[in-house]
Design a protein around this motif. Structure first.
Motif, PDB file in Angstrom:
ATOM      1  N   LEU A   1      49.956  37.857  54.649  1.00  0.00           N
ATOM      2  CA  LEU A   1      48.739  37.272  54.078  1.00  0.00           C
ATOM      3  C   LEU A   1      48.905  37.056  52.570  1.00  0.00           C
ATOM      4  N   VAL A   2      48.786  35.807  52.167  1.00  0.00           N
ATOM      5  CA  VAL A   2      48.915  35.409  50.764  1.00  0.00           C
ATOM      6  C   VAL A   2      47.512  34.988  50.325  1.00  0.00           C
ATOM      7  N   CYS A   3      46.900  35.769  49.425  1.00  0.00           N
ATOM      8  CA  CYS A   3      45.436  35.700  49.278  1.00  0.00           C
ATOM      9  C   CYS A   3      44.955  35.537  47.828  1.00  0.00           C
ATOM     10  N   ASN A   4      43.644  35.288  47.728  1.00  0.00           N
ATOM     11  CA  ASN A   4      42.993  35.266  46.413  1.00  0.00           C
ATOM     12  C   ASN A   4      42.005  36.428  46.268  1.00  0.00           C
ATOM     13  N   ARG A   5      42.139  37.428  47.133  1.00  0.00           N
ATOM     14  CA  ARG A   5      41.329  38.652  47.057  1.00  0.00           C
ATOM     15  C   ARG A   5      42.053  39.746  47.847  1.00  0.00           C
TER      16      ARG A   5
ATOM     17  N   LEU B   1      43.250  27.552  48.242  1.00  0.00           N
ATOM     18  CA  LEU B   1      43.316  28.924  47.736  1.00  0.00           C
ATOM     19  C   LEU B   1      42.665  29.012  46.361  1.00  0.00           C
ATOM     20  N   SER B   2      42.941  28.018  45.501  1.00  0.00           N
ATOM     21  CA  SER B   2      42.417  28.081  44.130  1.00  0.00           C
ATOM     22  C   SER B   2      40.891  27.923  44.110  1.00  0.00           C
ATOM     23  N   GLN B   3      40.348  27.156  45.057  1.00  0.00           N
ATOM     24  CA  GLN B   3      38.893  26.930  45.069  1.00  0.00           C
ATOM     25  C   GLN B   3      38.152  27.887  45.993  1.00  0.00           C
ATOM     26  N   GLY B   4      38.906  28.805  46.625  1.00  0.00           N
ATOM     27  CA  GLY B   4      38.256  29.777  47.504  1.00  0.00           C
ATOM     28  C   GLY B   4      37.791  29.198  48.830  1.00  0.00           C
ATOM     29  N   VAL B   5      38.291  28.026  49.203  1.00  0.00           N
ATOM     30  CA  VAL B   5      37.969  27.442  50.517  1.00  0.00           C
ATOM     31  C   VAL B   5      38.501  28.367  51.610  1.00  0.00           C
TER      32      VAL B   5
ATOM     33  N   VAL C   1      47.987  30.609  42.005  1.00  0.00           N
ATOM     34  CA  VAL C   1      46.677  30.827  42.636  1.00  0.00           C
ATOM     35  C   VAL C   1      46.642  32.054  43.553  1.00  0.00           C
ATOM     36  N   VAL C   2      47.776  32.736  43.678  1.00  0.00           N
ATOM     37  CA  VAL C   2      47.824  33.933  44.519  1.00  0.00           C
ATOM     38  C   VAL C   2      47.558  35.158  43.656  1.00  0.00           C
ATOM     39  N   THR C   3      46.607  35.989  44.068  1.00  0.00           N
ATOM     40  CA  THR C   3      46.304  37.214  43.309  1.00  0.00           C
ATOM     41  C   THR C   3      46.629  38.476  44.104  1.00  0.00           C
ATOM     42  N   ASP C   4      46.643  38.353  45.426  1.00  0.00           N
ATOM     43  CA  ASP C   4      46.845  39.515  46.295  1.00  0.00           C
ATOM     44  C   ASP C   4      47.714  39.131  47.484  1.00  0.00           C
TER      45      ASP C   4
END
Length: 269
Positions: free
Chosen positions: A49-53, A96-100, A119-122
């Protein structure tokens, strides 16, 4: 388990190539129907999982939208309470960057390949797992028939190098990409026991689903038997790749164990 961690692609591609050559006449018939001859399967490292949270638990995933690239990951997504989203790879950055989407189900080297680093944070590579295989070197049947046995053997030699090269390169990059991500401030997470257990339970159940679904959709009558055969080969290959520490060693292993045993006077003819 730990035996295959960091070697998933090498295990899977060895097992899948051996299975398709020697345990699945139906598979080879499907290639023949397309005027093709099968010469091996390849693919990269395991998907995570490549995520933004942050994602560590099933609760974190609950209701989250995940971009998936294949039906098996789509079914896993639903099994853990998230929603699968299908989109082309070139839309992943924006999504990912817009949280879609909260996460993309992806192999870690693809973060670099698709330019997602910004754009990946987590990242959590523990689940769902599984690589994405392709039959990367199959050849036109007419061309194959026109080759001498020596030329076919050379083609299979080359195919064994290709089959080994891709998982080897992906696994070499995997650690580097994750280390670089950490240096940029990305957090590497691990799945809690419950999420790992849910994933394992899904995999077991999905085996039955695949057997039934493929019977209905593709008329595959030996589903259960094929899955049992394949799982045995995965076990065998988990053992075989343990001591491999160079790309050439993997090429030689695939050649000796699989490709050299293909009968070039019969295969695809």
């Amino acid at each position: 388990g730990d035996k295959v961690r960091g070697k998933e692609g090498m295990v899977f591609m060895g097992a899948l190539s051996e299975f398709t050559f020697f345990h699945c006449p139906e598979c080879n018939q499907e290639f023949a129907n397309q005027n093709q001859v099968y010469t091996g399967s390849t693919g990269g490292s395991s998907y995570g999982l490549v995520c933004n949270r942050p994602v560590e638990t099933a609760a974190d995933l609950s209701g989250m939208r995940l971009r998936v690239g294949a039906a098996n990951w789509s079914r896993w997504t639903e099994a853990v309470g998230a929603s699968p989203v299908t989109m082309s790879a070139n839309e992943m950055y924006e999504a990912l960057s817009q949280g879609v989407v909260g996460c993309i189900v992806l192999a870690s080297p693809e973060i670099h390949n698709f330019g997602l680093a910004d754009v990946v944070t987590d990242i959590n590579m523990d689940v769902p797992g599984g690589p994405m295989p392709v039959a990367g070197t199959n050849i036109n049947a007419n061309t194959w028939k026109s080759l001498s046995p020596q030329q076919r053997t050379l083609m299979l030699r080359a195919a064994s190098a290709f089959t080994a090269g891709i998982p080897w390169i992906y696994h070499q990059h995997e650690d580097r990409i994750l280390a670089e991500a950490e240096q940029r401030g990305v957090t590497i997470h691990h799945a809690d026991e419950d999420l790992v257990a849910k994933t394992n339970a899904f995999i077991e159940k999905d085996m039955d689903f695949i057997a039934t679904d493929y019977q209905k959709r593709y008329n595959v009558s030996r589903g259960q038997e094929m899955i049992a055969d394949f799982r045995e080969l995965l076990e065998k290959w988990a053992g075989l790749v343990q001591d491999v520490d160079s790309e050439q060693q993997l090429v030689d292993l695939y050649w000796n164990e699989i490709f050299s045993k293909v009968d070039v006077s019969k295969h695809g003819l």
